[in-house]
Write a protein that holds these residues in place. Structure first.
Motif, short mmCIF file in Angstrom:
data_model
loop_
_atom_site.label_atom_id
_atom_site.label_comp_id
_atom_site.label_asym_id
_atom_site.label_seq_id
_atom_site.Cartn_x
_atom_site.Cartn_y
_atom_site.Cartn_z
N GLY A 173 45.83 13.63 49.38
CA GLY A 173 45.52 14.44 50.58
C GLY A 173 46.14 14.27 51.77
N GLY A 174 46.56 12.92 52.21
CA GLY A 174 47.08 13.06 53.51
C GLY A 174 48.68 13.53 53.37
N VAL A 175 49.18 13.12 52.35
CA VAL A 175 50.59 13.76 52.31
C VAL A 175 50.56 15.39 52.32
CG1 VAL A 175 52.66 14.04 50.55
CG2 VAL A 175 51.44 11.96 50.78
N SER A 176 49.70 15.91 51.52
CA SER A 176 49.40 17.34 51.66
C SER A 176 49.32 17.90 52.88
CB SER A 176 48.48 17.75 50.45
OG SER A 176 48.86 17.44 49.14
N MET A 177 48.43 17.29 53.55
CA MET A 177 48.00 17.49 54.98
C MET A 177 49.27 17.51 55.91
SD MET A 177 44.81 16.36 57.01
CE MET A 177 43.60 16.55 55.92
N ALA A 178 49.82 16.48 55.93
CA ALA A 178 50.99 16.31 56.66
C ALA A 178 52.20 17.28 56.32
CB ALA A 178 51.70 14.87 56.43
N VAL A 179 52.47 17.64 55.15
CA VAL A 179 53.53 18.57 54.90
C VAL A 179 52.91 20.04 55.31
CG1 VAL A 179 54.56 19.83 52.98
CG2 VAL A 179 54.44 17.21 53.08
N PHE A 180 51.71 20.36 55.37
CA PHE A 180 50.99 21.66 55.60
C PHE A 180 51.23 21.78 57.39
CE2 PHE A 180 47.77 24.67 56.94
CZ PHE A 180 48.25 25.77 56.00
N ILE A 181 50.87 20.65 58.16
CA ILE A 181 50.63 20.73 59.35
C ILE A 181 51.97 20.44 60.19
CG2 ILE A 181 49.52 19.42 61.52
CD1 ILE A 181 47.28 19.04 59.80
N LEU A 182 52.91 19.46 59.87
CA LEU A 182 53.89 19.22 60.53
C LEU A 182 54.97 20.39 60.86
CD1 LEU A 182 54.54 15.44 59.57
CD2 LEU A 182 53.58 16.43 61.69
N PRO A 183 55.19 21.28 59.82
CA PRO A 183 56.13 22.39 60.03
C PRO A 183 55.79 23.11 61.14
CG PRO A 183 55.81 21.95 57.70
CD PRO A 183 54.78 21.13 58.35
N GLY A 184 54.43 23.20 61.32
CA GLY A 184 54.03 23.98 62.41
C GLY A 184 54.39 23.77 63.85
N VAL A 185 54.56 22.42 63.96
CA VAL A 185 55.01 21.89 65.22
C VAL A 185 56.49 22.64 65.55
CG1 VAL A 185 55.59 19.87 66.68
CG2 VAL A 185 53.63 19.92 64.74
N PHE A 186 57.31 22.70 64.83
CA PHE A 186 58.51 22.89 64.93
C PHE A 186 58.98 24.43 64.79
CE2 PHE A 186 58.29 18.92 63.54
CZ PHE A 186 59.00 18.03 64.79
N PHE A 187 58.00 25.26 63.93
CA PHE A 187 58.05 26.63 63.51
C PHE A 187 57.96 27.63 64.48
CE2 PHE A 187 56.16 30.34 61.33
CZ PHE A 187 57.24 30.74 60.69
N HIS A 188 58.71 28.42 64.63
CA HIS A 188 58.70 29.60 65.66
C HIS A 188 58.73 30.98 64.95
CE1 HIS A 188 59.18 26.87 69.02
NE2 HIS A 188 60.11 26.46 68.28
N PRO A 189 57.66 31.50 64.74
CA PRO A 189 57.48 32.94 63.78
C PRO A 189 58.34 33.98 64.28
CG PRO A 189 55.42 32.50 64.77
CD PRO A 189 56.28 31.28 65.19
N SER A 190 58.83 34.86 63.63
CA SER A 190 59.40 36.04 64.12
C SER A 190 58.20 36.80 64.41
CB SER A 190 60.21 36.68 63.17
OG SER A 190 59.42 36.95 61.91
N PRO A 191 58.47 37.90 65.47
CA PRO A 191 57.68 39.10 65.78
C PRO A 191 56.89 39.61 64.60
CG PRO A 191 59.72 39.11 67.42
CD PRO A 191 59.98 38.16 66.19
N ASP A 192 57.74 40.18 63.80
CA ASP A 192 57.21 40.57 62.52
C ASP A 192 56.13 39.84 61.71
OD1 ASP A 192 56.99 43.01 60.42
OD2 ASP A 192 57.96 41.28 59.14
N TYR A 193 56.51 38.58 61.67
CA TYR A 193 55.65 37.79 60.71
C TYR A 193 54.50 37.30 61.68
CZ TYR A 193 53.98 33.57 58.73
OH TYR A 193 53.24 32.67 57.95
N ALA A 194 54.70 37.20 62.99
CA ALA A 194 53.51 36.90 63.88
C ALA A 194 52.47 38.35 63.65
CB ALA A 194 53.72 36.76 65.17
N ARG A 195 52.90 39.47 63.97
CA ARG A 195 52.00 40.68 63.78
C ARG A 195 51.62 40.65 62.48
NH1 ARG A 195 52.63 45.17 61.26
NH2 ARG A 195 54.84 44.49 60.63
#
Length: 214
Positions: A173-195
């Protein structure tokens, strides 16, 4: 079974976990042959009915949600039906193989289900639960989170790492949680994806009224 002095080890000779067969052993001890046949028919019917619904659900997910939506959008109904039947056949073969492995293994059904839950079910729940309130992660993070947890649990199983169920759950569970959360720290969504993301969560939060259903 214990009050009647049944020797489960002798009645269930060859089973790796005789205590798990106490119900069947007690029925064999007290029921006449005709009633035992009815009992076996009821157990098989209950198992087959539940498995058939699960197989149908899984094959529907593969055909409609994965094949048709992602890989083959122009697939006809006939071809999707064939894929669904093949998926059902594959799932059935996997279940039969798992049952044969369990019957010839050194662990009982309870321990097998605990291991399966730690490897497969726990990584499944992480992206489902976190996805309800954590929106910054990229779209591929859910699949990566699930696969990383499954691979971690499978690796520990193949390496014969002896851990308690609680430790196994925390690790996978810890590995799955880290892989799910950590990319969000560096991810910058495109305007279309954010919409599209904002539209999706706005739709989720919109209550369904009787007027809208009608």
């Amino acid at each position: 079974a214990r009050l009647n002095g049944l020797d489960l080890a002798s009645i269930t000779l060859g089973l790796s976990a005789p205590e798990e067969a106490a119900y069947v052993a007690y029925c064999l001890h007290i029921l006449p042959h005709g009633a035992i046949g009815i009992l076996l028919a009821a157990m098989l019917s209950a198992t087959m009915s539940s498995l058939s619904s699960v197989f149908n659900a899984y094959s529907a997910v593969i055909t409609d949600d994965i094949i048709k939506q992602i890989f083959w959008k122009e697939a006809s109904g006939r071809k999707l039906l064939l894929i669904g039947r093949l998926a059902t056949l594959a799932f059935g073969a996997m279940v039969v193989g798992a049952a044969l492995m369990q019957a010839n293994g050194d662990v009982g059904v309870f321990q097998l289900m605990m291991t399966f839950s730690g490897i497969v079910i726990m990584p499944t729940g992480i992206p489902i639960v976190l996805g309800l309130f954590y929106h910054r992660t990229p779209p591929w993070a859910a699949i990566a989170s699930y696969l990383s947890g499954v691979l971690m649990g499978t690796g520990m199983l193949l390496l014969d790492v002896e851990l308690s169920f609680t430790s196994q759950v925390f690790i996978t569970g810890g590995v799955s949680m880290a892989v799910f959360i950590l990319p969000g720290v560096f991810f910058h969504p495109s305007p279309d994806y954010a919409r599209r993301l904002a539209s999706f969560y706005a739709k989720m939060k919109t209550p369904v009224t009787s007027f809208e259903i009608g």
